[in-house]
Design a protein around this motif. Structure first.
Motif, PDB file in Angstrom:
ATOM      1  N   GLY A   1     -13.431  -2.594   9.005  1.00  0.00           N
ATOM      2  CA  GLY A   1     -12.607  -3.749   8.676  1.00  0.00           C
ATOM      3  C   GLY A   1     -11.229  -3.416   8.131  1.00  0.00           C
ATOM      4  N   ALA A   2     -10.907  -2.137   8.006  1.00  0.00           N
ATOM      5  CA  ALA A   2      -9.573  -1.770   7.509  1.00  0.00           C
ATOM      6  C   ALA A   2      -8.526  -2.242   8.512  1.00  0.00           C
ATOM      7  CB  ALA A   2      -9.470  -0.268   7.309  1.00  0.00           C
ATOM      8  N   SER A   3      -7.439  -2.791   7.997  1.00  0.00           N
ATOM      9  CA  SER A   3      -6.375  -3.275   8.883  1.00  0.00           C
ATOM     10  C   SER A   3      -4.984  -2.822   8.442  1.00  0.00           C
ATOM     11  CB  SER A   3      -6.411  -4.799   8.956  1.00  0.00           C
ATOM     12  OG  SER A   3      -6.240  -5.364   7.662  1.00  0.00           O
ATOM     13  N   ARG A   4      -4.867  -2.333   7.224  1.00  0.00           N
ATOM     14  CA  ARG A   4      -3.563  -1.925   6.695  1.00  0.00           C
ATOM     15  C   ARG A   4      -3.678  -0.580   5.978  1.00  0.00           C
ATOM     16  NH1 ARG A   4      -1.693  -7.624   3.888  1.00  0.00           N
ATOM     17  NH2 ARG A   4      -2.295  -8.955   5.621  1.00  0.00           N
ATOM     18  N   VAL A   5      -2.558   0.134   5.936  1.00  0.00           N
ATOM     19  CA  VAL A   5      -2.558   1.453   5.296  1.00  0.00           C
ATOM     20  C   VAL A   5      -1.181   1.750   4.714  1.00  0.00           C
ATOM     21  CG1 VAL A   5      -1.949   2.776   7.375  1.00  0.00           C
ATOM     22  CG2 VAL A   5      -3.358   3.847   5.614  1.00  0.00           C
ATOM     23  N   GLY A   6      -1.181   2.564   3.684  1.00  0.00           N
ATOM     24  CA  GLY A   6       0.055   3.085   3.107  1.00  0.00           C
ATOM     25  C   GLY A   6      -0.113   4.576   2.906  1.00  0.00           C
TER      26      GLY A   6
ATOM     27  N   LEU B   1       0.835  -1.204   0.000  1.00  0.00           N
ATOM     28  CA  LEU B   1       0.000   0.000   0.000  1.00  0.00           C
ATOM     29  C   LEU B   1       0.872   1.257   0.000  1.00  0.00           C
ATOM     30  CD1 LEU B   1      -2.860  -1.058   2.449  1.00  0.00           C
ATOM     31  CD2 LEU B   1      -2.771  -1.264  -0.048  1.00  0.00           C
ATOM     32  N   ASP B   2       2.012   1.214   0.689  1.00  0.00           N
ATOM     33  CA  ASP B   2       2.966   2.339   0.648  1.00  0.00           C
ATOM     34  C   ASP B   2       3.434   2.579  -0.784  1.00  0.00           C
ATOM     35  OD1 ASP B   2       3.127   3.312   3.243  1.00  0.00           O
ATOM     36  OD2 ASP B   2       4.875   2.103   3.786  1.00  0.00           O
ATOM     37  N   ARG B   3       3.764   1.505  -1.496  1.00  0.00           N
ATOM     38  CA  ARG B   3       4.236   1.624  -2.879  1.00  0.00           C
ATOM     39  C   ARG B   3       3.149   2.226  -3.774  1.00  0.00           C
ATOM     40  NH1 ARG B   3       2.907  -1.160  -6.929  1.00  0.00           N
ATOM     41  NH2 ARG B   3       2.226  -2.979  -5.752  1.00  0.00           N
TER      42      ARG B   3
END
Length: 183
Positions: free
Chosen positions: A121-126, A52-54
């Motif tokens: 339900g979000a669990s990851r972020v970038g 997600l960062d990329r």
């Protein structure tokens, strides 16, 4: 009971000190700031995700290079986020603020961006930023995602359904739930 009360008071004091202390907010990472906002709204924390960062960095860099704020500048969001293998994702973009704290405040005060930050339900972020050589503006992109276990659950459900179809049923005829067998 009294220990529990003091524990809750201590946590609340720590949380408020973090929110009210500008230097603490400035030293917190974008992921911590997003997580803290989500927790304050009764939702779960998010963790940093390199994919997600990329995706966010590619978006921020493209916007800064062209000095244009546009979700579809380098392709549709769905095609760009497909490599994350998430069950659902959302994107926030912005320009103008040099600090993430100010950008996050802007998103929190915008209903559509706020909805993305509070994606259930979000669990990851970038999160990424890039500065335009033309205007000097800082462009920001955030991609938030969840539902990483949904594809596995769906596959397991489909396999169980196929297995139940393949089973040999001993009933020749079923009437109102009554199994009739012929010997």
């Amino acid at each position: 009971m009294l220990n529990r009360f003091f524990y809750v008071i201590a946590i609340a004091g720590w949380f408020l000190a973090g929110i009210c202390n500008p230097s603490a907010a400035l030293s917190a990472s974008p992921i911590e700031l997003i997580s803290n906002f989500r927790v304050s709204q009764g939702l779960g924390r998010v963790t940093k995700d390199s994919t997600l960062d990329r995706i966010a960095q590619e978006q921020a860099t493209a916007m800064a290079a062209r000095d244009v704020l546009d979700h579809d500048l380098i392709g549709s969001f769905s095609s760009r986020v497909a490599s994350s293998r998430s069950g659902g994702a959302a994107e926030n973009i912005a320009y103008g603020h040099d600090s993430f704290t100010k950008t996050l405040d802007q998103w929190i005060n915008s209903s559509g961006h706020r909805k993305n930050l509070l994606m259930p339900g979000a669990s990851r972020v970038g999160v990424a930023s890039a500065k335009s050589a033309k205007s000097g503006r800082t462009y920001w992109a955030m991609v938030i995602a969840g539902g990483y276990d949904q594809p596995r659950r769906a596959a397991a459900k489909a396999a169980a359904k196929a297995k139940s179809r393949d089973r040999v049923h001993p009933c020749r005829m079923s009437i109102m739930g009554l199994c009739l067998q012929r010997h």
